[in-house]
Design a protein around this motif. Structure first.
Motif, PDB file in Angstrom:
ATOM      1  N   VAL A 353       0.849  -1.194   0.000  1.00 11.71           N
ATOM      2  CA  VAL A 353       0.000   0.000   0.000  1.00 11.71           C
ATOM      3  C   VAL A 353       0.885   1.245   0.000  1.00 11.71           C
ATOM      4  N   ALA A 354       1.941   1.224   0.860  1.00 12.76           N
ATOM      5  CA  ALA A 354       2.850   2.375   0.940  1.00 12.76           C
ATOM      6  C   ALA A 354       3.481   2.656  -0.424  1.00 12.76           C
ATOM      7  N   LYS A 355       3.928   1.609  -1.091  1.00 18.02           N
ATOM      8  CA  LYS A 355       4.587   1.796  -2.394  1.00 18.02           C
ATOM      9  C   LYS A 355       3.601   2.351  -3.427  1.00 18.02           C
ATOM     10  N   THR A 356       2.388   1.817  -3.412  1.00 15.37           N
ATOM     11  CA  THR A 356       1.375   2.313  -4.358  1.00 15.37           C
ATOM     12  C   THR A 356       1.124   3.798  -4.115  1.00 15.37           C
ATOM     13  N   ILE A 357       1.017   4.179  -2.838  1.00 17.12           N
ATOM     14  CA  ILE A 357       0.742   5.590  -2.519  1.00 17.12           C
ATOM     15  C   ILE A 357       1.903   6.464  -3.008  1.00 17.12           C
ATOM     16  N   ILE A 358       3.145   6.037  -2.715  1.00 15.04           N
ATOM     17  CA  ILE A 358       4.303   6.848  -3.114  1.00 15.04           C
ATOM     18  C   ILE A 358       4.394   6.937  -4.641  1.00 15.04           C
ATOM     19  N   GLU A 359       4.136   5.835  -5.322  1.00 19.02           N
ATOM     20  CA  GLU A 359       4.182   5.871  -6.793  1.00 19.02           C
ATOM     21  C   GLU A 359       3.083   6.766  -7.360  1.00 19.02           C
ATOM     22  N   ASN A 360       1.936   6.819  -6.680  1.00 21.57           N
ATOM     23  CA  ASN A 360       0.876   7.743  -7.117  1.00 21.57           C
ATOM     24  C   ASN A 360       1.312   9.196  -6.966  1.00 21.57           C
ATOM     25  N   HIS A 361       2.278   9.420  -6.063  1.00 22.48           N
ATOM     26  CA  HIS A 361       2.830  10.770  -5.888  1.00 22.48           C
ATOM     27  C   HIS A 361       4.013  11.006  -6.842  1.00 22.48           C
ATOM     28  N   LYS A 362       4.217  10.080  -7.780  1.00 19.46           N
ATOM     29  CA  LYS A 362       5.351  10.124  -8.739  1.00 19.46           C
ATOM     30  C   LYS A 362       6.683  10.005  -7.999  1.00 19.46           C
ATOM     31  N   GLY A 363       6.658   9.326  -6.884  1.00 22.90           N
ATOM     32  CA  GLY A 363       7.887   9.138  -6.112  1.00 22.90           C
ATOM     33  C   GLY A 363       8.336   7.692  -6.129  1.00 22.90           C
ATOM     34  N   ASN A 364       9.189   7.351  -5.186  1.00 19.93           N
ATOM     35  CA  ASN A 364       9.756   6.007  -5.148  1.00 19.93           C
ATOM     36  C   ASN A 364       9.979   5.588  -3.701  1.00 19.93           C
ATOM     37  N   LEU A 365       9.862   4.289  -3.459  1.00 18.13           N
ATOM     38  CA  LEU A 365      10.106   3.775  -2.104  1.00 18.13           C
ATOM     39  C   LEU A 365      11.191   2.702  -2.211  1.00 18.13           C
ATOM     40  N   THR A 366      12.276   2.866  -1.456  1.00 15.20           N
ATOM     41  CA  THR A 366      13.365   1.876  -1.548  1.00 15.20           C
ATOM     42  C   THR A 366      13.666   1.314  -0.159  1.00 15.20           C
ATOM     43  N   ILE A 367      14.179   0.078  -0.142  1.00 18.06           N
ATOM     44  CA  ILE A 367      14.555  -0.543   1.131  1.00 18.06           C
ATOM     45  C   ILE A 367      15.966  -1.101   1.017  1.00 18.06           C
ATOM     46  N   GLU A 368      16.787  -0.792   2.024  1.00 15.54           N
ATOM     47  CA  GLU A 368      18.100  -1.430   2.140  1.00 15.54           C
ATOM     48  C   GLU A 368      18.094  -2.124   3.493  1.00 15.54           C
ATOM     49  N   SER A 369      18.643  -3.331   3.525  1.00 14.00           N
ATOM     50  CA  SER A 369      18.630  -4.029   4.809  1.00 14.00           C
ATOM     51  C   SER A 369      19.710  -5.093   4.883  1.00 14.00           C
ATOM     52  N   GLU A 370      20.100  -5.390   6.114  1.00  6.14           N
ATOM     53  CA  GLU A 370      21.075  -6.453   6.328  1.00  6.14           C
ATOM     54  C   GLU A 370      20.646  -7.199   7.586  1.00  6.14           C
ATOM     55  N   LEU A 371      20.665  -8.515   7.491  1.00  2.53           N
ATOM     56  CA  LEU A 371      20.224  -9.319   8.642  1.00  2.53           C
ATOM     57  C   LEU A 371      21.034  -8.992   9.878  1.00  2.53           C
ATOM     58  N   GLY A 372      20.362  -8.739  10.964  1.00  2.00           N
ATOM     59  CA  GLY A 372      21.035  -8.469  12.238  1.00  2.00           C
ATOM     60  C   GLY A 372      21.486  -7.030  12.403  1.00  2.00           C
ATOM     61  N   LYS A 373      21.444  -6.256  11.335  1.00  2.00           N
ATOM     62  CA  LYS A 373      21.945  -4.876  11.442  1.00  2.00           C
ATOM     63  C   LYS A 373      20.855  -3.808  11.351  1.00  2.00           C
ATOM     64  N   GLY A 374      19.759  -4.135  10.753  1.00  2.00           N
ATOM     65  CA  GLY A 374      18.677  -3.156  10.657  1.00  2.00           C
ATOM     66  C   GLY A 374      18.276  -2.859   9.223  1.00  2.00           C
ATOM     67  N   THR A 375      17.313  -1.981   9.106  1.00  2.00           N
ATOM     68  CA  THR A 375      16.711  -1.693   7.797  1.00  2.00           C
ATOM     69  C   THR A 375      16.578  -0.181   7.610  1.00  2.00           C
ATOM     70  N   THR A 376      16.800   0.269   6.382  1.00  2.00           N
ATOM     71  CA  THR A 376      16.581   1.676   6.057  1.00  2.00           C
ATOM     72  C   THR A 376      15.564   1.756   4.922  1.00  2.00           C
ATOM     73  N   VAL A 377      14.508   2.520   5.156  1.00  2.00           N
ATOM     74  CA  VAL A 377      13.513   2.725   4.100  1.00  2.00           C
ATOM     75  C   VAL A 377      13.593   4.188   3.666  1.00  2.00           C
ATOM     76  N   ASN A 378      13.687   4.419   2.373  1.00  2.00           N
ATOM     77  CA  ASN A 378      13.730   5.780   1.847  1.00  2.00           C
ATOM     78  C   ASN A 378      12.437   6.110   1.112  1.00  2.00           C
ATOM     79  N   ILE A 379      11.784   7.157   1.596  1.00  2.00           N
ATOM     80  CA  ILE A 379      10.613   7.659   0.869  1.00  2.00           C
ATOM     81  C   ILE A 379      11.143   8.791  -0.007  1.00  2.00           C
ATOM     82  N   ILE A 380      11.046   8.631  -1.312  1.00  2.00           N
ATOM     83  CA  ILE A 380      11.600   9.632  -2.227  1.00  2.00           C
ATOM     84  C   ILE A 380      10.449  10.323  -2.962  1.00  2.00           C
ATOM     85  N   LEU A 381      10.382  11.624  -2.798  1.00  2.00           N
ATOM     86  CA  LEU A 381       9.273  12.383  -3.408  1.00  2.00           C
ATOM     87  C   LEU A 381       9.810  13.508  -4.288  1.00  2.00           C
TER      88      LEU A 381
END
Lengths: 383, 121
Positions: A353-381
């Motif tokens: 749902v989040a990705k659909t919403i961001i794409e409707n805003h002509k933006g992008n949603l990206t995820i970087e992650s590593e097991l045991g270290k954490g996750t970074t989500v970028n909302i790009i608008l």
């Protein structure tokens, strides 16, 4: 021989092979002059099925055609004479425009070799340039058509999914209503329920609302509501979304830290839908840190190389110190109904749902992650 | 005692809504499983409120509501749509669509009673 005839021969002539059989052999061509015209010819012929370039000649070692020929491993030289005695030579195309060279070529060329030069050669490469330009235009039109077709397929898919999910919701939520009604009836008719029966009935109710949540998510995913775009301060947007976790986060031993770029003022978004996006991402972050941890939210304007945009985008970075996501799961994170949450906590629709919403805003949603270290989500608008 | 007309083709759903509402001793519920009879029944019973499904075989919920609103004898009867094809969030954000309030299925009996009381005073 006029240009048309020469061209016809160059493209269709069948050359006798050493065993004297007719074969689909290539025409071996020497290009003299490696400026704009020579380079255009070389570019056109380098993947040709009928023409084989055996050499490119120019006194200027830095001519574009010479550079290209070297990249293509085609022999180059500053003197055409060293190619004139090559047995395989069929055609010489002189693009230099020099009458002296043309005369010299005609004088020294082997008897069976054709020479195209002067105005004919110039006309030839002008035609090629023109063809290249129209091919570029055709390619652009084709790309545009493909894009439109993709959009149409996408919207048709969404429309079909919308119809499907509405039908599914109708068919499933009615029996859910019956089950809930039945449970509530039992609760009222049997007031002295034993504890274990009460627990059992509560669990059935929870299951009803979990199933209903999936249907609600599916309905929202397949028919995202129309955007109500307004100018919103990024600071307010993030702070409002974070405030939903003001009480929950400390209870889970989670610290939420925000860092704003003062140069960033506002962004044009649908505020409610953006709250939903940030809320969903924060929920994932909180649930990825069962023993506590830290969430850092940072906002900035920066150029995103993958977007191939020259101007910067507005980025909201949400970083957690949670369990992280495996590479295998990372690729599936945006797929509807995919969840890694244990104990059936997740519907698997939050990030879709989040990705659909961001794409409707002509933006992008990206995820970087590593097991045991954490996750970074970028909302790009778009800024 | 409030008289409620429940129009919905889902027999078992109607059974529990009727039973649970009537268990409170505050409501008398008449169930109408055939939407084609809903308009005549509403004119005859003049209920305090009508709970109306949207998607039904025969006349749809919105068509029934429109017909009842055009008729002077039934125009004042409050109508609440009870539907499976809308989300709870949508009903909370804008629980009046095209002039009529909505409740999403599955609905807790308490929420249903609160809504009925809100529109029947």
């Amino acid at each position: 021989m006029n240009l048309k005839k020469q061209w016809k021969i160059a493209l269709r002539q069948k050359v006798k092979t050493p065993d004297n059989k007719m074969a689909e052999a290539k025409i071996n061509v020497l290009i003299i002059g490696a400026g704009k015209g020579g380079a255009a010819l070389l570019e056109m012929f380098c993947n040709s099925e009928t023409v084989n370039i055996i050499g490119v000649v120019d006194i200027n070692k830095d001519a574009p055609g010479i550079k290209l020929a070297k990249e293509l491993n085609i022999p180059v030289s500053g003197d055409y004479k060293e190619f004139l005695n090559k047995k395989e030579l069929n055609e010489i195309i002189n693009v230099t425009g020099s009458e002296g060279i043309q005369e010299d070529l005609l004088k020294h060329k082997p008897v069976n070799v054709e020479v195209i030069g002067g105005h004919s050669a110039k006309l030839m490469w002008l035609l090629i340039e023109e063809r290249k330009a129209s091919e570029d235009e055709r390619k652009k039109a084709y790309d545009k058509l493909k894009e439109t077709q993709r959009d149409l397929i996408q919207s048709e898919k969404l429309a079909a999914l919308g119809r499907f999910s509405t039908g599914l919701a109708h068919e499933v939520r009615n029996p859910l209503g019956v089950i809930l009604g039945g449970i509530e009836y039992l609760e009222q008719k049997l007031p002295r329920l034993s504890e274990d029966i009460k627990v059992a009935l509560e669990k059935i109710k929870e299951a009803i609302f979990r199933a209903d949540n999936i249907l609600v998510g599916l309905l929202r995913f397949s028919r995202p509501s129309e955007l109500k775009i307004e100018k919103v301060s990024i600071r307010d947007l993030v702070n409002e979304a974070v405030s939903f976790y003001k009480y929950r986060a400390p209870l889970s031993n989670i610290n939420i830290e925000t860092q704003f770029d003062d140069k960033q003022k506002s962004v044009n978004v649908d505020k409610n839908q953006m709250h939903q996006v940030i809320f969903n991402i924060l929920l994932n972050a909180v649930e990825a840190m069962p023993t506590g941890g830290q969430i850092k939210i940072r906002t900035c304007n920066r150029i995103i190389p993958q977007l191939s945009l020259k101007k910067p985008s507005c980025v909201i970075e949400i970083k957690d110190t949670g369990t992280g996501i495996s590479k295998e799961n990372l690729a599936k994170m945006f797929e509807p109904f995919f969840t890694t949450k244990k104990e059936k906590k997740g519907t698997g629709l939050g990030l879709s749902v989040a990705k659909t919403i961001i794409e409707n805003h002509k933006g992008n949603l990206t995820i970087e992650s590593e097991l045991g270290k954490g996750t970074t989500v970028n909302i790009i608008l778009p800024c | 005692m409030k008289n409620i007309l429940l129009v919905d083709d889902e027999k078992d759903f109607c059974f529990f809504v009727k039973t649970n509402l009537e268990l409170t001793n505050n409501f008398k519920v008449t169930v109408c499983l055939d939407s084609n009879q809903a308009i005549d029944l509403a004119k005859k019973l003049k209920p305090n409120l009508i709970l109306l499904d949207i998607l039904m075989p025969g006349i749809s919920g919105p068509d029934i509501a429109a017909a009842l609103q055009e008729d002077k004898t039934t125009a004042d009867i409050p109508i609440v749509f009870l539907t499976a094809v809308i989300t709870e969030k949508e009903t909370k954000e804008q629980n009046i669509i095209a002039g009529w309030p909505f409740i999403a299925k599955p609905v807790k009996i308490k929420d249903l009673i609160d809504t009925i009381n809100m529109y029947t005073g």
